[in-house]
Design a protein around this motif. Structure first.
Motif, PDB file in Angstrom:
ATOM      1  N   TRP A 181       9.909 -11.355  -3.716  1.00 10.57           N
ATOM      2  CA  TRP A 181      10.103 -10.260  -2.762  1.00 10.57           C
ATOM      3  C   TRP A 181       9.251 -10.523  -1.523  1.00 10.57           C
ATOM      4  O   TRP A 181       8.052 -10.756  -1.632  1.00 10.57           O
ATOM      5  CB  TRP A 181       9.698  -8.942  -3.409  1.00 10.57           C
ATOM      6  N   GLN A 182       9.901 -10.518  -0.367  1.00 11.36           N
ATOM      7  CA  GLN A 182       9.170 -10.642   0.888  1.00 11.36           C
ATOM      8  C   GLN A 182       8.811  -9.237   1.343  1.00 11.36           C
ATOM      9  O   GLN A 182       9.676  -8.423   1.656  1.00 11.36           O
ATOM     10  CB  GLN A 182      10.016 -11.328   1.960  1.00 11.36           C
ATOM     11  N   GLY A 183       7.532  -8.948   1.357  1.00 14.21           N
ATOM     12  CA  GLY A 183       7.127  -7.602   1.742  1.00 14.21           C
ATOM     13  C   GLY A 183       5.628  -7.489   1.839  1.00 14.21           C
ATOM     14  O   GLY A 183       4.884  -8.466   1.676  1.00 14.21           O
ATOM     15  N   TYR A 185       2.182  -5.886   0.486  1.00 10.13           N
ATOM     16  CA  TYR A 185       1.441  -5.289  -0.623  1.00 10.13           C
ATOM     17  C   TYR A 185      -0.040  -5.418  -0.299  1.00 10.13           C
ATOM     18  O   TYR A 185      -0.506  -6.504   0.070  1.00 10.13           O
ATOM     19  CB  TYR A 185       1.773  -5.989  -1.942  1.00 10.13           C
ATOM     20  N   GLU A 186      -0.761  -4.309  -0.407  1.00 11.10           N
ATOM     21  CA  GLU A 186      -2.187  -4.282  -0.059  1.00 11.10           C
ATOM     22  C   GLU A 186      -2.414  -4.842   1.350  1.00 11.10           C
ATOM     23  O   GLU A 186      -3.347  -5.624   1.582  1.00 11.10           O
ATOM     24  CB  GLU A 186      -3.003  -5.065  -1.088  1.00 11.10           C
ATOM     25  N   ASN A 187      -1.515  -4.452   2.260  1.00 13.98           N
ATOM     26  CA  ASN A 187      -1.608  -4.832   3.679  1.00 13.98           C
ATOM     27  C   ASN A 187      -1.475  -6.336   3.915  1.00 13.98           C
ATOM     28  O   ASN A 187      -1.913  -6.848   4.952  1.00 13.98           O
ATOM     29  CB  ASN A 187      -2.932  -4.336   4.292  1.00 13.98           C
ATOM     30  N   VAL A 188      -0.868  -7.039   2.966  1.00 17.46           N
ATOM     31  CA  VAL A 188      -0.619  -8.475   3.117  1.00 17.46           C
ATOM     32  C   VAL A 188       0.886  -8.709   3.005  1.00 17.46           C
ATOM     33  O   VAL A 188       1.489  -8.380   1.979  1.00 17.46           O
ATOM     34  CB  VAL A 188      -1.352  -9.302   2.054  1.00 17.46           C
ATOM     35  N   ASN A 189       1.475  -9.260   4.056  1.00 23.56           N
ATOM     36  CA  ASN A 189       2.905  -9.538   4.042  1.00 23.56           C
ATOM     37  C   ASN A 189       3.130 -10.998   3.685  1.00 23.56           C
ATOM     38  O   ASN A 189       2.671 -11.904   4.383  1.00 23.56           O
ATOM     39  CB  ASN A 189       3.536  -9.228   5.416  1.00 23.56           C
ATOM     40  N   ARG A 190       3.851 -11.209   2.576  1.00 24.48           N
ATOM     41  CA  ARG A 190       4.117 -12.561   2.117  1.00 24.48           C
ATOM     42  C   ARG A 190       5.175 -12.494   1.011  1.00 24.48           C
ATOM     43  O   ARG A 190       5.711 -11.405   0.717  1.00 24.48           O
ATOM     44  CB  ARG A 190       2.854 -13.238   1.588  1.00 24.48           C
ATOM     45  N   LEU A 191       5.462 -13.638   0.405  1.00 23.46           N
ATOM     46  CA  LEU A 191       6.331 -13.660  -0.766  1.00 23.46           C
ATOM     47  C   LEU A 191       5.516 -13.301  -1.999  1.00 23.46           C
ATOM     48  O   LEU A 191       4.509 -13.953  -2.303  1.00 23.46           O
ATOM     49  CB  LEU A 191       6.945 -15.052  -0.949  1.00 23.46           C
ATOM     50  N   TRP A 192       5.959 -12.264  -2.701  1.00 27.25           N
ATOM     51  CA  TRP A 192       5.280 -11.826  -3.921  1.00 27.25           C
ATOM     52  C   TRP A 192       6.261 -11.919  -5.095  1.00 27.25           C
ATOM     53  O   TRP A 192       7.453 -11.708  -4.939  1.00 27.25           O
ATOM     54  CB  TRP A 192       4.825 -10.374  -3.800  1.00 27.25           C
ATOM     55  N   LEU A 193       5.703 -12.199  -6.252  1.00 22.95           N
ATOM     56  CA  LEU A 193       6.475 -12.152  -7.492  1.00 22.95           C
ATOM     57  C   LEU A 193       6.374 -10.729  -8.045  1.00 22.95           C
ATOM     58  O   LEU A 193       5.272 -10.187  -8.171  1.00 22.95           O
ATOM     59  CB  LEU A 193       5.890 -13.151  -8.500  1.00 22.95           C
ATOM     60  N   ARG A 194       7.538 -10.103  -8.325  1.00 27.61           N
ATOM     61  CA  ARG A 194       7.517  -8.746  -8.863  1.00 27.61           C
ATOM     62  C   ARG A 194       8.787  -8.509  -9.672  1.00 27.61           C
ATOM     63  O   ARG A 194       9.690  -9.352  -9.702  1.00 27.61           O
ATOM     64  CB  ARG A 194       7.369  -7.711  -7.748  1.00 27.61           C
ATOM     65  N   PHE A 195       8.853  -7.344 -10.311  1.00 30.51           N
ATOM     66  CA  PHE A 195       9.954  -7.049 -11.221  1.00 30.51           C
ATOM     67  C   PHE A 195      10.976  -6.117 -10.574  1.00 30.51           C
ATOM     68  O   PHE A 195      10.645  -5.315  -9.714  1.00 30.51           O
ATOM     69  CB  PHE A 195       9.420  -6.430 -12.510  1.00 30.51           C
ATOM     70  N   TYR A 196      12.224  -6.255 -11.041  1.00 32.59           N
ATOM     71  CA  TYR A 196      13.288  -5.363 -10.592  1.00 32.59           C
ATOM     72  C   TYR A 196      14.035  -4.828 -11.811  1.00 32.59           C
ATOM     73  O   TYR A 196      13.978  -5.404 -12.909  1.00 32.59           O
ATOM     74  CB  TYR A 196      14.248  -6.067  -9.632  1.00 32.59           C
ATOM     75  N   GLY A 197      14.747  -3.718 -11.621  1.00 31.91           N
ATOM     76  CA  GLY A 197      15.441  -3.071 -12.717  1.00 31.91           C
ATOM     77  C   GLY A 197      16.903  -3.438 -12.784  1.00 31.91           C
ATOM     78  O   GLY A 197      17.398  -4.287 -12.028  1.00 31.91           O
ATOM     79  N   SER A 198      17.629  -2.773 -13.685  1.00 26.24           N
ATOM     80  CA  SER A 198      19.041  -3.089 -13.912  1.00 26.24           C
ATOM     81  C   SER A 198      19.905  -2.808 -12.688  1.00 26.24           C
ATOM     82  O   SER A 198      20.977  -3.389 -12.542  1.00 26.24           O
ATOM     83  CB  SER A 198      19.566  -2.301 -15.113  1.00 26.24           C
ATOM     84  N   SER A 199      19.439  -1.914 -11.807  1.00 27.84           N
ATOM     85  CA  SER A 199      20.195  -1.620 -10.582  1.00 27.84           C
ATOM     86  C   SER A 199      20.068  -2.732  -9.552  1.00 27.84           C
ATOM     87  O   SER A 199      20.800  -2.759  -8.561  1.00 27.84           O
ATOM     88  CB  SER A 199      19.700  -0.308  -9.975  1.00 27.84           C
ATOM     89  N   GLY A 200      19.117  -3.637  -9.777  1.00 34.65           N
ATOM     90  CA  GLY A 200      18.854  -4.700  -8.803  1.00 34.65           C
ATOM     91  C   GLY A 200      17.778  -4.331  -7.813  1.00 34.65           C
ATOM     92  O   GLY A 200      17.352  -5.174  -7.018  1.00 34.65           O
ATOM     93  N   ASP A 201      17.319  -3.076  -7.852  1.00 36.77           N
ATOM     94  CA  ASP A 201      16.272  -2.628  -6.929  1.00 36.77           C
ATOM     95  C   ASP A 201      14.902  -2.995  -7.472  1.00 36.77           C
ATOM     96  O   ASP A 201      14.665  -2.971  -8.692  1.00 36.77           O
ATOM     97  CB  ASP A 201      16.345  -1.107  -6.731  1.00 36.77           C
TER      98      ASP A 201
END
Length: 266
Positions: A181-183, A185-201
């Motif tokens: 996810w490019q976004g 987090y903690e005021n740092v914009n970069r590529l982060w690894l994170r989880f998504y749900g069945s809706s794709g969100d």
């Protein structure tokens, strides 16, 4: 758990600022769809003791998640480490964040030690049999996923690398996906690894949920205020139209009277 060491003797702390932030984001968004949150545990940089016959042997994943165990140790205490033979459940997912000093270990490219201590890869694959294993190389902006081979014999399970499409991988057994996810987090914009749900969100962090709820409340207030403003404007138009009609009737009445006609007799 209370007797085994919870620190790595002779080892420095976390290697950089990225590791704890990334692990924290994983923890906050690790919400398997088929498990109650109170039956989900995850941790970063925590000793995982895996061999009851060699109680001093452990591995220390950058992050791992377990399902089907209490969030708290014996439902009452924060864990100092994760002792598999006491917990009765192996991790369901392990994530290693690649760094130059650990890359060969994380990718299973080193030999076991002379005293028989297995490598990290061997522990995850052969002993703990962790169903899902992810290695993330933040410098290259990509991750690799490995799944324990379905139907593998009990004696020799093997990891098979999966095809990661569009930087996403759905973990069927957890009803959860992991992706990049490019976004911010903690005021740092970069590529982060994170989880998504069945809706794709992307599964939101508590801070993101709070921010979204405030935004919904703001929009609701705006809508209510706009609705009230429209109602006030409609009432004002009705009042003005009524007054204009009354004024026209009064002018007509005066005109009739000026011309000697009694409007009440018409």
């Amino acid at each position: 758990m209370y007797e085994l060491p919870s620190e790595e003797v002779g080892e420095p702390g976390l290697p950089d600022q990225f590791h704890p932030l990334q692990a924290q984001l994983l923890r906050l968004t690790f919400q398997p769809g088929n498990y109650d949150p109170e039956q989900v545990f995850s941790a970063m940089d925590l000793n995982v003791y895996y061999d009851e016959n060699h109680t001093r042997r452990y591995k220390r994943p950058d992050w791992f998640g377990v399902v089907g165990v209490p969030r708290l140790y014996e439902n009452r205490d924060l864990r100092l480490s994760y002792v598999v033979w006491q917990e009765g459940v192996s991790p369901s997912l392990v994530v290693e964040l690649l760094s130059p000093s650990t890359q060969d270990q994380d990718l299973g490219q080193v030999e076991g030690e002379a005293d028989g201590t297995p490598t990290k890869w061997e522990v995850y694959e052969q002993i703990l049999r962790v169903p899902y294993y992810v290695v993330y190389d933040r410098t290259m902006g990509g991750f690799r996923g490995f799944e324990l081979e379905r139907g593998a014999t009990a004696e020799s399970p093997r990891y098979v690398e999966v095809e990661v499409r569009e930087n996403r991988w759905w973990l069927e057994g957890l009803e959860l996906g992991v992706g990049l996810w490019q976004g911010t987090y903690e005021n740092v914009n970069r590529l982060w690894l994170r989880f998504y749900g069945s809706s794709g969100d992307w599964i939101p962090t508590p801070t993101e949920r709070e921010r979204a709820e405030k935004e919904r409340e703001r929009r609701a207030r705006e809508s209510a205020e706009q609705r009230e403003a429209r109602e006030r404007q409609a009432k004002e138009r009705e009042r003005q139209a009524r007054e204009a009609a009354e004024e026209r009737a009064e002018r007509f009445r005066r005109l009739l009277m000026e011309n000697g006609i009694n409007p009440d007799e018409i």
